[in-house]
Design a protein around this motif. Structure first.
Motif, PDB file in Angstrom:
ATOM      1  N   SER A 136      58.696  39.597 -31.346  1.00 46.33           N
ATOM      2  CA  SER A 136      58.884  41.033 -31.471  1.00 46.33           C
ATOM      3  C   SER A 136      59.641  41.549 -30.267  1.00 46.33           C
ATOM      4  N   SER A 137      60.414  42.614 -30.463  1.00 46.08           N
ATOM      5  CA  SER A 137      61.146  43.244 -29.366  1.00 46.08           C
ATOM      6  C   SER A 137      60.303  44.383 -28.811  1.00 46.08           C
ATOM      7  N   ARG A 138      60.181  44.441 -27.504  1.00 43.58           N
ATOM      8  CA  ARG A 138      59.329  45.443 -26.861  1.00 43.58           C
ATOM      9  C   ARG A 138      60.078  46.174 -25.745  1.00 43.58           C
ATOM     10  N   ILE A 139      59.751  47.414 -25.532  1.00 45.40           N
ATOM     11  CA  ILE A 139      60.155  48.152 -24.336  1.00 45.40           C
ATOM     12  C   ILE A 139      58.900  48.318 -23.495  1.00 45.40           C
ATOM     13  N   LEU A 140      58.928  47.792 -22.278  1.00 43.90           N
ATOM     14  CA  LEU A 140      57.730  47.743 -21.438  1.00 43.90           C
ATOM     15  C   LEU A 140      57.939  48.497 -20.132  1.00 43.90           C
ATOM     16  N   TRP A 141      56.810  49.007 -19.608  1.00 40.76           N
ATOM     17  CA  TRP A 141      56.783  49.594 -18.269  1.00 40.76           C
ATOM     18  C   TRP A 141      55.998  48.619 -17.385  1.00 40.76           C
ATOM     19  N   PRO A 142      56.658  47.707 -16.724  1.00 41.16           N
ATOM     20  CA  PRO A 142      55.943  46.664 -15.959  1.00 41.16           C
ATOM     21  C   PRO A 142      55.413  47.215 -14.636  1.00 41.16           C
ATOM     22  N   PHE A 143      54.157  46.915 -14.330  1.00 39.34           N
ATOM     23  CA  PHE A 143      53.604  47.443 -13.082  1.00 39.34           C
ATOM     24  C   PHE A 143      52.783  46.431 -12.292  1.00 39.34           C
ATOM     25  N   ALA A 144      52.470  45.253 -12.866  1.00 42.26           N
ATOM     26  CA  ALA A 144      51.678  44.279 -12.109  1.00 42.26           C
ATOM     27  C   ALA A 144      51.899  42.877 -12.663  1.00 42.26           C
ATOM     28  N   LEU A 145      51.804  41.892 -11.765  1.00 39.40           N
ATOM     29  CA  LEU A 145      51.835  40.488 -12.150  1.00 39.40           C
ATOM     30  C   LEU A 145      50.553  39.826 -11.682  1.00 39.40           C
ATOM     31  N   GLY A 146      49.966  39.008 -12.552  1.00 38.90           N
ATOM     32  CA  GLY A 146      48.783  38.245 -12.187  1.00 38.90           C
ATOM     33  C   GLY A 146      49.078  36.763 -12.275  1.00 38.90           C
ATOM     34  N   TYR A 147      48.651  36.005 -11.254  1.00 32.44           N
ATOM     35  CA  TYR A 147      48.888  34.560 -11.210  1.00 32.44           C
ATOM     36  C   TYR A 147      47.568  33.862 -11.511  1.00 32.44           C
ATOM     37  N   PHE A 148      47.430  33.342 -12.742  1.00 31.71           N
ATOM     38  CA  PHE A 148      46.163  32.799 -13.219  1.00 31.71           C
ATOM     39  C   PHE A 148      46.290  31.302 -13.470  1.00 31.71           C
ATOM     40  N   ASN A 149      45.797  30.502 -12.552  1.00 34.32           N
ATOM     41  CA  ASN A 149      45.732  29.048 -12.712  1.00 34.32           C
ATOM     42  C   ASN A 149      47.078  28.438 -13.074  1.00 34.32           C
ATOM     43  N   ASP A 150      47.415  28.389 -14.366  1.00 26.78           N
ATOM     44  CA  ASP A 150      48.651  27.727 -14.772  1.00 26.78           C
ATOM     45  C   ASP A 150      49.685  28.682 -15.351  1.00 26.78           C
ATOM     46  N   ARG A 151      49.401  29.972 -15.369  1.00 20.77           N
ATOM     47  CA  ARG A 151      50.320  30.908 -16.007  1.00 20.77           C
ATOM     48  C   ARG A 151      50.430  32.209 -15.231  1.00 20.77           C
ATOM     49  N   ILE A 152      51.556  32.898 -15.455  1.00 23.59           N
ATOM     50  CA  ILE A 152      51.786  34.210 -14.856  1.00 23.59           C
ATOM     51  C   ILE A 152      51.702  35.242 -15.968  1.00 23.59           C
ATOM     52  N   VAL A 153      50.922  36.288 -15.743  1.00 25.02           N
ATOM     53  CA  VAL A 153      50.699  37.304 -16.767  1.00 25.02           C
ATOM     54  C   VAL A 153      51.211  38.655 -16.269  1.00 25.02           C
ATOM     55  N   LEU A 154      52.002  39.304 -17.098  1.00 26.32           N
ATOM     56  CA  LEU A 154      52.528  40.623 -16.790  1.00 26.32           C
ATOM     57  C   LEU A 154      51.642  41.693 -17.412  1.00 26.32           C
TER      58      LEU A 154
END
Length: 232
Positions: free
Chosen positions: A162-180
């Motif tokens: 899906s195509s999304r328009i996002l307002w990114p404000f934080a990144l989390g570094y969890f074990n093996d993956r990065i989550v926005l």
């Protein structure tokens, strides 16, 4: 690039190398000629930098003349080394380079007896990350820093894109993956996006309508106790 900035960059590069480094390597890192490197080395020496030259080996900064010494205890040094070492494993080349630069600066400002501890600390943090596009990770960090919207093509657990328009404000570094963490215009709410599932990303020139700190606080209040798994 002005010459003053170039001199500071050269000084920082010399801090990063604990052993002699050739003019060729310095020229390649700074994207200047070797002749400019030699001229800049002489300028730094004239300003008080103790830079030794070893025939066939290169240059080495022996004493940093700009940064004053700072005091840290053993545990503080170990904490910093551990954190910077962890950064060397994340899939983000810019942050890896920054960690090397910070370590070199720290080594330059510590008293001599603390420098030895810094160099001998063997605490290590090792992570194995899911493959991601490192340039994309850097783009996300840039978008957060600039507080601009991003346009992404995102694949969910079923590989539906899906195509999304996002307002990114934080990144989390969890074990093996990065989550926005971002506000999603399509869902009209906070959503979490795994960076390794972003297929395409483009930066917008449009600022999102709230400060990232405000979005983070709202998200913290509403979402932080929930699962960080992808729910898109």
């Amino acid at each position: 690039m002005s010459r003053s900035i170039r001199l500071l960059n050269l000084l920082q590069l010399l801090r990063e190398y604990r052993y002699p480094v050739t003019a060729q390597v310095l020229a390649e890192r700074l994207q200047i000629s070797q002749r400019s490197v030699y001229r800049d080395i002489e300028t730094l020496r004239a300003q008080g930098a103790e830079i030794e030259a070893a025939a066939g080996l290169g240059f080495q900064l022996r004493e940093d003349f700009l940064l004053p010494p700072i005091t840290m205890n053993e545990t503080e040094i170990e904490a910093i080394v551990l954190a910077l070492n962890w950064l060397n494993y994340i899939p983000d080349q810019a942050l890896k380079s920054a960690s090397t630069s910070v370590l070199a600066k720290l080594n330059a400002v510590l008293p001599e007896h603390r420098q030895q501890l810094l160099q001998q600390t063997t605490l290590r943090a090792i992570n194995v990350w899911l493959p991601v596009d490192e340039a994309l990770v850097e783009q996300v960090r840039l978008a957060i820093r600039q507080q601009v919207k991003i346009l992404v093509d995102y694949a969910d657990e079923q590989q539906t894109i899906s195509s999304r328009i996002l307002w990114p404000f934080a990144l989390g570094y969890f074990n093996d993956r990065i989550v926005l963490a971002a506000w999603c215009e399509l869902r009209d709410g906070f959503r979490h996006f795994r960076i390794d599932r972003i297929q395409q990303l483009s930066l917008s020139q449009e600022l999102y309508p709230q400060f990232k700190q405000q979005l983070f606080q709202q998200w913290w209040t509403q979402e932080v106790c929930r699962s960080t798994t992808d729910k898109n």
